[in-house]
Design a protein around this motif. Structure first.
Motif, PDB file in Angstrom:
ATOM      1  N   TYR A   1     120.983 -31.767 -58.435  1.00  0.00           N
ATOM      2  CA  TYR A   1     120.327 -32.545 -57.389  1.00  0.00           C
ATOM      3  C   TYR A   1     118.808 -32.520 -57.455  1.00  0.00           C
ATOM      4  O   TYR A   1     118.152 -33.164 -56.625  1.00  0.00           O
ATOM      5  N   GLY A   2     118.244 -31.792 -58.411  1.00  0.00           N
ATOM      6  CA  GLY A   2     116.792 -31.763 -58.543  1.00  0.00           C
ATOM      7  C   GLY A   2     116.132 -31.247 -57.280  1.00  0.00           C
ATOM      8  O   GLY A   2     116.619 -30.301 -56.647  1.00  0.00           O
ATOM      9  N   PRO A   3     115.021 -31.865 -56.852  1.00  0.00           N
ATOM     10  CA  PRO A   3     114.325 -31.411 -55.638  1.00  0.00           C
ATOM     11  C   PRO A   3     115.207 -31.436 -54.395  1.00  0.00           C
ATOM     12  O   PRO A   3     114.961 -30.694 -53.439  1.00  0.00           O
ATOM     13  N   GLY A   4     116.236 -32.286 -54.389  1.00  0.00           N
ATOM     14  CA  GLY A   4     117.135 -32.344 -53.242  1.00  0.00           C
ATOM     15  C   GLY A   4     117.869 -31.043 -52.987  1.00  0.00           C
ATOM     16  O   GLY A   4     118.361 -30.811 -51.874  1.00  0.00           O
ATOM     17  N   ALA A   5     117.941 -30.176 -53.987  1.00  0.00           N
ATOM     18  CA  ALA A   5     118.635 -28.901 -53.820  1.00  0.00           C
ATOM     19  C   ALA A   5     117.932 -28.011 -52.796  1.00  0.00           C
ATOM     20  O   ALA A   5     118.558 -27.110 -52.223  1.00  0.00           O
ATOM     21  N   TRP A   6     116.624 -28.262 -52.555  1.00  0.00           N
ATOM     22  CA  TRP A   6     115.895 -27.444 -51.591  1.00  0.00           C
ATOM     23  C   TRP A   6     116.259 -27.788 -50.151  1.00  0.00           C
ATOM     24  O   TRP A   6     115.783 -27.135 -49.223  1.00  0.00           O
ATOM     25  N   HIS A   7     117.108 -28.770 -49.962  1.00  0.00           N
ATOM     26  CA  HIS A   7     117.648 -29.030 -48.620  1.00  0.00           C
ATOM     27  C   HIS A   7     118.696 -27.980 -48.258  1.00  0.00           C
ATOM     28  O   HIS A   7     119.039 -27.823 -47.087  1.00  0.00           O
ATOM     29  N   PHE A   8     119.190 -27.272 -49.266  1.00  0.00           N
ATOM     30  CA  PHE A   8     120.213 -26.248 -49.054  1.00  0.00           C
ATOM     31  C   PHE A   8     119.589 -24.862 -49.171  1.00  0.00           C
ATOM     32  O   PHE A   8     118.434 -24.716 -49.563  1.00  0.00           O
ATOM     33  N   TYR A   9     120.381 -23.854 -48.840  1.00  0.00           N
ATOM     34  CA  TYR A   9     119.895 -22.480 -48.875  1.00  0.00           C
ATOM     35  C   TYR A   9     120.683 -21.668 -49.897  1.00  0.00           C
ATOM     36  O   TYR A   9     121.859 -21.944 -50.160  1.00  0.00           O
ATOM     37  N   PRO A  10     120.060 -20.647 -50.463  1.00  0.00           N
ATOM     38  CA  PRO A  10     120.782 -19.810 -51.422  1.00  0.00           C
ATOM     39  C   PRO A  10     121.851 -18.967 -50.739  1.00  0.00           C
ATOM     40  O   PRO A  10     121.809 -18.738 -49.517  1.00  0.00           O
ATOM     41  N   ARG A  11     122.781 -18.505 -51.517  1.00  0.00           N
ATOM     42  CA  ARG A  11     123.890 -17.686 -51.004  1.00  0.00           C
ATOM     43  C   ARG A  11     123.376 -16.470 -50.234  1.00  0.00           C
ATOM     44  O   ARG A  11     123.961 -16.079 -49.221  1.00  0.00           O
ATOM     45  N   ARG A  12     122.297 -15.879 -50.691  1.00  0.00           N
ATOM     46  CA  ARG A  12     121.783 -14.675 -50.029  1.00  0.00           C
ATOM     47  C   ARG A  12     121.362 -14.946 -48.586  1.00  0.00           C
ATOM     48  O   ARG A  12     121.379 -14.030 -47.752  1.00  0.00           O
ATOM     49  N   GLU A  13     120.975 -16.196 -48.266  1.00  0.00           N
ATOM     50  CA  GLU A  13     120.616 -16.519 -46.889  1.00  0.00           C
ATOM     51  C   GLU A  13     121.830 -16.424 -45.977  1.00  0.00           C
ATOM     52  O   GLU A  13     121.748 -15.882 -44.861  1.00  0.00           O
ATOM     53  N   TRP A  14     122.965 -16.918 -46.438  1.00  0.00           N
ATOM     54  CA  TRP A  14     124.177 -16.846 -45.622  1.00  0.00           C
ATOM     55  C   TRP A  14     124.657 -15.407 -45.484  1.00  0.00           C
ATOM     56  O   TRP A  14     125.139 -15.012 -44.409  1.00  0.00           O
ATOM     57  N   LEU A  15     124.513 -14.620 -46.540  1.00  0.00           N
ATOM     58  CA  LEU A  15     124.879 -13.210 -46.451  1.00  0.00           C
ATOM     59  C   LEU A  15     123.960 -12.478 -45.469  1.00  0.00           C
ATOM     60  O   LEU A  15     124.401 -11.609 -44.713  1.00  0.00           O
ATOM     61  N   ARG A  16     122.678 -12.819 -45.477  1.00  0.00           N
ATOM     62  CA  ARG A  16     121.724 -12.210 -44.559  1.00  0.00           C
ATOM     63  C   ARG A  16     122.080 -12.531 -43.105  1.00  0.00           C
ATOM     64  O   ARG A  16     122.083 -11.641 -42.240  1.00  0.00           O
ATOM     65  N   LEU A  17     122.387 -13.800 -42.846  1.00  0.00           N
ATOM     66  CA  LEU A  17     122.723 -14.206 -41.481  1.00  0.00           C
ATOM     67  C   LEU A  17     124.012 -13.534 -41.011  1.00  0.00           C
ATOM     68  O   LEU A  17     124.111 -13.098 -39.854  1.00  0.00           O
ATOM     69  N   ALA A  18     124.997 -13.456 -41.892  1.00  0.00           N
ATOM     70  CA  ALA A  18     126.253 -12.804 -41.522  1.00  0.00           C
ATOM     71  C   ALA A  18     126.027 -11.322 -41.226  1.00  0.00           C
ATOM     72  O   ALA A  18     126.556 -10.776 -40.248  1.00  0.00           O
ATOM     73  N   ARG A  19     125.226 -10.684 -42.050  1.00  0.00           N
ATOM     74  CA  ARG A  19     124.936  -9.266 -41.842  1.00  0.00           C
ATOM     75  C   ARG A  19     124.233  -9.054 -40.501  1.00  0.00           C
ATOM     76  O   ARG A  19     124.547  -8.111 -39.764  1.00  0.00           O
ATOM     77  N   GLY A  20     123.289  -9.937 -40.172  1.00  0.00           N
ATOM     78  CA  GLY A  20     122.589  -9.829 -38.899  1.00  0.00           C
ATOM     79  C   GLY A  20     123.505 -10.014 -37.704  1.00  0.00           C
ATOM     80  O   GLY A  20     123.249  -9.470 -36.634  1.00  0.00           O
ATOM     81  N   ALA A  21     124.577 -10.800 -37.878  1.00  0.00           N
ATOM     82  CA  ALA A  21     125.541 -11.032 -36.797  1.00  0.00           C
ATOM     83  C   ALA A  21     126.706 -10.044 -36.844  1.00  0.00           C
ATOM     84  O   ALA A  21     127.668 -10.184 -36.090  1.00  0.00           O
ATOM     85  N   ARG A  22     126.619  -9.071 -37.745  1.00  0.00           N
ATOM     86  CA  ARG A  22     127.654  -8.042 -37.913  1.00  0.00           C
ATOM     87  C   ARG A  22     128.989  -8.652 -38.321  1.00  0.00           C
ATOM     88  O   ARG A  22     130.054  -8.251 -37.840  1.00  0.00           O
ATOM     89  N   LEU A  23     128.901  -9.623 -39.204  1.00  0.00           N
ATOM     90  CA  LEU A  23     130.085 -10.220 -39.811  1.00  0.00           C
ATOM     91  C   LEU A  23     130.192  -9.693 -41.247  1.00  0.00           C
ATOM     92  O   LEU A  23     129.198  -9.674 -41.974  1.00  0.00           O
ATOM     93  N   THR A  24     131.390  -9.320 -41.637  1.00  0.00           N
ATOM     94  CA  THR A  24     131.603  -8.683 -42.927  1.00  0.00           C
ATOM     95  C   THR A  24     132.180  -9.677 -43.929  1.00  0.00           C
ATOM     96  O   THR A  24     133.125 -10.404 -43.594  1.00  0.00           O
ATOM     97  N   PRO A  25     131.654  -9.747 -45.167  1.00  0.00           N
ATOM     98  CA  PRO A  25     132.269 -10.617 -46.185  1.00  0.00           C
ATOM     99  C   PRO A  25     133.745 -10.297 -46.359  1.00  0.00           C
ATOM    100  O   PRO A  25     134.138  -9.138 -46.474  1.00  0.00           O
TER     101      PRO A  25
END
Length: 233
Positions: free
Chosen positions: A192-216
């Protein structure tokens, strides 16, 4: 309508600009017209990637989800402008009780593609207007919450954090969040080229889950472009 057709309809101004630009470059004298080749290739790769991710994968079947979590009796679908998964989940889980939460906020979600998608696909019947920071759902009552291509539309980190906190609140102990997203990585950038920056890397979702005390609790790949991440309360 297939995924490629939907993407073109939702993003038609970008494709129109690209087509006019490519036509203008292609009209230049040789060898300047060769400058059109990278742009045309980029558009072709983007459309091919969309076809692969949406039309040639098991993504919209949703049976794959039942391999990752127990069959829910009560579940919530949280959308931020476009809900395309509720009909499939209703068919797949006819005895379950769904709650459809429409968190679209035109002030926050300013993407033109989202506005066009929403006009073409109104929220399903039974949808309830909601705020990502205060979901109108009782606490600890949902077996599962589904977030499909929705969370990335929240561009402010605090909004994403608030949503994950609310998801954790409404899930029962042992309940699951199913998050489906394009994760920004080398493959997505190549597609997607520059359009890929509309999305977030996997680590962002892991960070948010960890902050909400959700376990992978599991993961599935719908082609290298789309991932389903499952978290457990």
């Amino acid at each position: 309508m297939n995924g490629v057709a939907r993407m073109v309809r939702y993003n038609w101004p970008k494709y129109a600009v690209a087509a006019v630009t490519l036509a203008g470059v292609a009209a230049l004298p040789w060898p300047w017209r060769l400058l059109a080749v990278p742009g045309a290739a980029g558009v072709a790769v983007s459309l091919a990637a969309t076809w692969w991710a949406y039309d040639h994968s098991r993504l919209h079947d949703w049976r794959w989800a039942l391999d990752l979590l127990p069959t829910p009796r009560r579940y919530a679908v949280v959308s931020t402008g476009l809900d395309e998964i509720s009909p499939a989940l209703r068919d797949l889980l006819p005895d379950a009780e769904p709650t459809l939460l429409d968190c679209y906020d035109p002030v926050v979600m300013t993407e033109g593609s989202v506005r066009r998608a929403r006009r073409l696909n109104p929220p399903p019947d039974g949808s309830v207007r909601a705020d990502v920071a205060a979901l109108p759902v009782a606490g600890a009552g949902q077996d599962a919450v589904f977030l499909a291509f929705a969370a990335h539309e929240l561009r402010v980190p605090a909004q994403r954090q608030a949503l994950f906190a609310e998801v954790a609140r409404v899930l029962r102990p042992g309940g699951h969040l199913v998050l489906v997203e394009h994760c920004r990585d080398a493959v997505t950038v190549a597609a997607y080229g520059p359009g890929a920056w509309h999305f977030y890397p996997r680590r962002e979702w892991l960070r948010l889950a960890r902050g909400a005390r959700l376990t992978p609790a599991g993961e599935a790949t719908m082609t290298p472009l789309v991932r389903a991440l499952v978290f457990q309360r």
